[in-house]
Design an enzyme around this catalytic site. Structure first.
Site, PDB file in Angstrom:
ATOM      1  N   GLY A 157      -4.631  -0.133  16.093  1.00  0.00           N
ATOM      2  CA  GLY A 157      -5.985  -0.502  15.723  1.00  0.00           C
ATOM      3  C   GLY A 157      -6.350  -0.164  14.290  1.00  0.00           C
ATOM      4  O   GLY A 157      -7.425  -0.536  13.822  1.00  0.00           O
ATOM      5  N   ILE A 210      -0.641  10.040  21.057  1.00  0.00           N
ATOM      6  CA  ILE A 210       0.758  10.331  20.732  1.00  0.00           C
ATOM      7  C   ILE A 210       1.076  11.818  20.870  1.00  0.00           C
ATOM      8  O   ILE A 210       2.259  12.199  20.904  1.00  0.00           O
ATOM      9  CB  ILE A 210       1.131   9.848  19.317  1.00  0.00           C
ATOM     10  CG1 ILE A 210       0.264  10.528  18.252  1.00  0.00           C
ATOM     11  CG2 ILE A 210       1.035   8.331  19.221  1.00  0.00           C
ATOM     12  CD1 ILE A 210       0.705  10.254  16.819  1.00  0.00           C
ATOM     13  N   LYS A 277       2.563  10.692  -0.641  1.00  0.00           N
ATOM     14  CA  LYS A 277       2.066  12.070  -0.693  1.00  0.00           C
ATOM     15  C   LYS A 277       3.042  13.048  -0.026  1.00  0.00           C
ATOM     16  O   LYS A 277       2.870  14.263  -0.130  1.00  0.00           O
ATOM     17  CB  LYS A 277       0.683  12.160  -0.057  1.00  0.00           C
ATOM     18  CG  LYS A 277      -0.398  11.467  -0.874  1.00  0.00           C
ATOM     19  CD  LYS A 277      -1.744  11.532  -0.209  1.00  0.00           C
ATOM     20  CE  LYS A 277      -2.821  10.946  -1.120  1.00  0.00           C
ATOM     21  NZ  LYS A 277      -2.597   9.523  -1.477  1.00  0.00           N
ATOM     22  N   ASN A 314      -0.946   4.107  -2.295  1.00  0.00           N
ATOM     23  CA  ASN A 314      -2.276   3.905  -1.740  1.00  0.00           C
ATOM     24  C   ASN A 314      -2.445   2.442  -1.360  1.00  0.00           C
ATOM     25  O   ASN A 314      -2.120   1.552  -2.147  1.00  0.00           O
ATOM     26  CB  ASN A 314      -3.342   4.316  -2.751  1.00  0.00           C
ATOM     27  CG  ASN A 314      -3.448   5.821  -2.888  1.00  0.00           C
ATOM     28  OD1 ASN A 314      -2.440   6.518  -2.946  1.00  0.00           O
ATOM     29  ND2 ASN A 314      -4.651   6.336  -2.908  1.00  0.00           N
ATOM     30  N   LEU A 316      -4.657  -0.632  -0.804  1.00  0.00           N
ATOM     31  CA  LEU A 316      -5.974  -1.116  -1.196  1.00  0.00           C
ATOM     32  C   LEU A 316      -6.741  -1.665   0.003  1.00  0.00           C
ATOM     33  O   LEU A 316      -6.246  -2.539   0.711  1.00  0.00           O
ATOM     34  CB  LEU A 316      -5.841  -2.216  -2.254  1.00  0.00           C
ATOM     35  CG  LEU A 316      -5.428  -1.771  -3.656  1.00  0.00           C
ATOM     36  CD1 LEU A 316      -5.079  -2.978  -4.519  1.00  0.00           C
ATOM     37  CD2 LEU A 316      -6.530  -0.961  -4.310  1.00  0.00           C
TER      38      LEU A 316
END
Length: 488
Positions: A157, A210, A277, A314, A316
């Site tokens: 989702g 999970i 990251k 990242n 967008l």
């Protein structure tokens, strides 16, 4: 719009219009209807047949390349780019040029754009902001893997998970399992896909956490997926700094549960969605994603299935990204908040991210790390300026405020550690990294004992696991606990 003043009187802004076509003429007429606010003084257009002509009494003084000379010769207050058909790359180049010349810029997005009559909010697309052509990966090689198979997507989702589902459905699987913890988001993507693909693909929504190993194994056993895309994760950096235990439970324990269940049930291909990251992590979110990567690589040594990792920059427009925040700040009249003027990030669109995940699943080159070639990193300040300008505002109307670096933030991100990346791109536009060695025994011990640690010790242990300079190789004896789990 704020006009200049002279002796307490408003002075009309001198406007240069780029493009003397239909859109440019419409803009010029609108400006002429507001003589107290605007004075259109010239056009620039690349059609040489229009040069030295007057269009509605406004001269066409040269081509677009003459911008430097024209702005040096005329007192320009505002430049209006009125070429809606201009491609995104050239548009970004023009925005950059105006910034270098310190020119206020407005962009017309279509011939029906009436921003000079009444300020309109323009919906800027992610592709327009990217500043490069979107990467289109060849999915022909994965179509055979997906067609007629059963595919499971965790976090179905979410922004990335839902786009993976859309692209997977277009490749004609026999069945797609939408696994997620939030019922509303799973309901929304289920309804969307049923409407678009319901007659072609069997779509099964499944609500599950999970972190519940038994439930995840039960689902894997019941549906026997051929391919698993694991996109479920906690990814919000400041929130995870304040909630490190939840980051471990979801990003590490949850990943282990899904990967082990996939291995036990002989899934052909497992793909972990990770993050840039995770490279030299400076925050809890990135560190837990790196431990998740190591967990997947550890389990991969005990199965013949193909386990892969995809690292994103990242994305967008994804949930929690800066773009929805910037858009809302612009709608409210500003300011747009940026943490630091020098902060940079790698960016990709949601379709690019999902496409890379699907392609990685079809490569089947063992336990590898895949990273999309996203070009050069972009300054967040530059991104904010582009969004403001392309939304129809000048930087004087919507300003940028710097708020200071948040806890866990880095000025720049890296895509791979030194030594991970192969020197050349084996696949066009995709970098492939080799797994680095680490202590599987330490990872196993951490997963089994982290709930016994207080938050301060927990965070320190997380960083110890990902920041050791002297590491141990993964040996068969070290992965015995996981080997037993897979075979049980």
């Amino acid at each position: 719009m704020t006009n200049k003043t002279k002796n307490n009187r408003k002075v009309a802004q001198q406007v240069l219009i780029i493009g003397a076509g239909v859109a440019g003429i419409i803009v010029a007429k609108q400006l002429k209807e507001q003589p107290a606010n605007f004075t259109p003084i010239a056009f620039l257009d690349d059609d040489t047949n229009k040069h030295k002509q007057h269009i509605i009494d406004i001269p066409v003084v040269g081509s677009i390349a003459a911008l430097d000379n024209v702005t040096a010769s005329y007192p320009i207050d505002l430049v209006v780019l009125a070429i809606p058909s201009l491609n995104d790359v050239k548009k970004m180049q023009f925005i950059k040029k105006c910034r270098e010349l310190q020119l206020n810029l407005r962009i017309i997005t279509g011939v029906n754009d009436t921003m000079f009559q009444e300020q309109a909010h323009i919906d800027v697309t992610m592709e327009q902001l990217l500043g490069r052509e979107p990467v289109k990966l060849d999915q022909h090689q994965v179509s055979d893997q997906i067609k007629g198979s059963t595919v499971l997507v965790t976090g179905a989702g979410g922004s990335i998970g839902s786009e993976i589902c859309r692209q997977v459905c277009s490749l004609q699987p026999e069945m797609l399992i939408l696994l997620g913890h939030g019922e509303n988001s799973i309901y929304a993507i289920h309804m969307e896909l049923r409407k678009a693909f319901g007659e072609q693909v069997r779509i099964q929504p499944v609500i599950a956490d999970i972190q519940d190993a038994n439930r995840i194994n039960e689902i894997m056993t019941k549906y026997q997926p051929n391919v698993v895309y694991h996109a479920a994760a906690h990814k919000h950096v400041p929130l995870m700094e304040q909630n490190p235990r939840e980051a471990v439970k979801n990003n590490v324990l949850g990943t282990r549960n899904v990967a082990l269940a996939a291995a036990k049930n002989y899934v052909e291909s497992f793909i972990l969605v990770s993050s840039d990251k995770a490279v030299n992590p400076n925050n809890v979110m990135g560190a837990t994603k790196r431990i998740a990567e190591m967990t997947v690589q550890m389990i991969a040594t005990q199965t013949n299935s193909h386990f892969s990792i995809v690292r994103f920059g990242n994305v967008l427009g994804s949930r929690g990204s800066v773009i929805p925040l910037f858009k809302e700040q612009i709608r409210q009249g500003g300011p747009v908040t940026v943490t630091h003027p020098e902060m940079t990030r790698y960016f990709m669109t949601i379709p690019e991210a999902a496409g890379l995940v699907i392609q990685a699943g079809g490569l089947q080159q063992g336990s590898k790390i895949y990273v999309l070639d996203m070009g050069e990193p972009i300054k967040i300040t530059t991104l904010a300026e582009k969004l403001i300008t392309m939304s129809g505002f000048t930087l004087q109307e919507i300003n940028i405020a710097f708020t200071g670096i948040r806890s866990g933030d880095k000025l720049y991100e890296e895509l791979m550690n030194e030594g991970e990346m192969y020197p050349e791109q084996i696949i066009p536009k995709v970098h492939i990294g080799r797994p680095t060695t680490f202590s599987a025994e330490s990872i196993t011990h951490f997963i089994e004992t982290f709930n016994q640690l207080d938050d301060e010790i927990l965070v320190q242990t997380i960083y110890d696991l990902v920041a050791k300079k002297k590491v141990l190789s993964v040996k068969q004896s070290e992965v015995t606990p996981h080997e037993n789990l897979i075979r049980s």
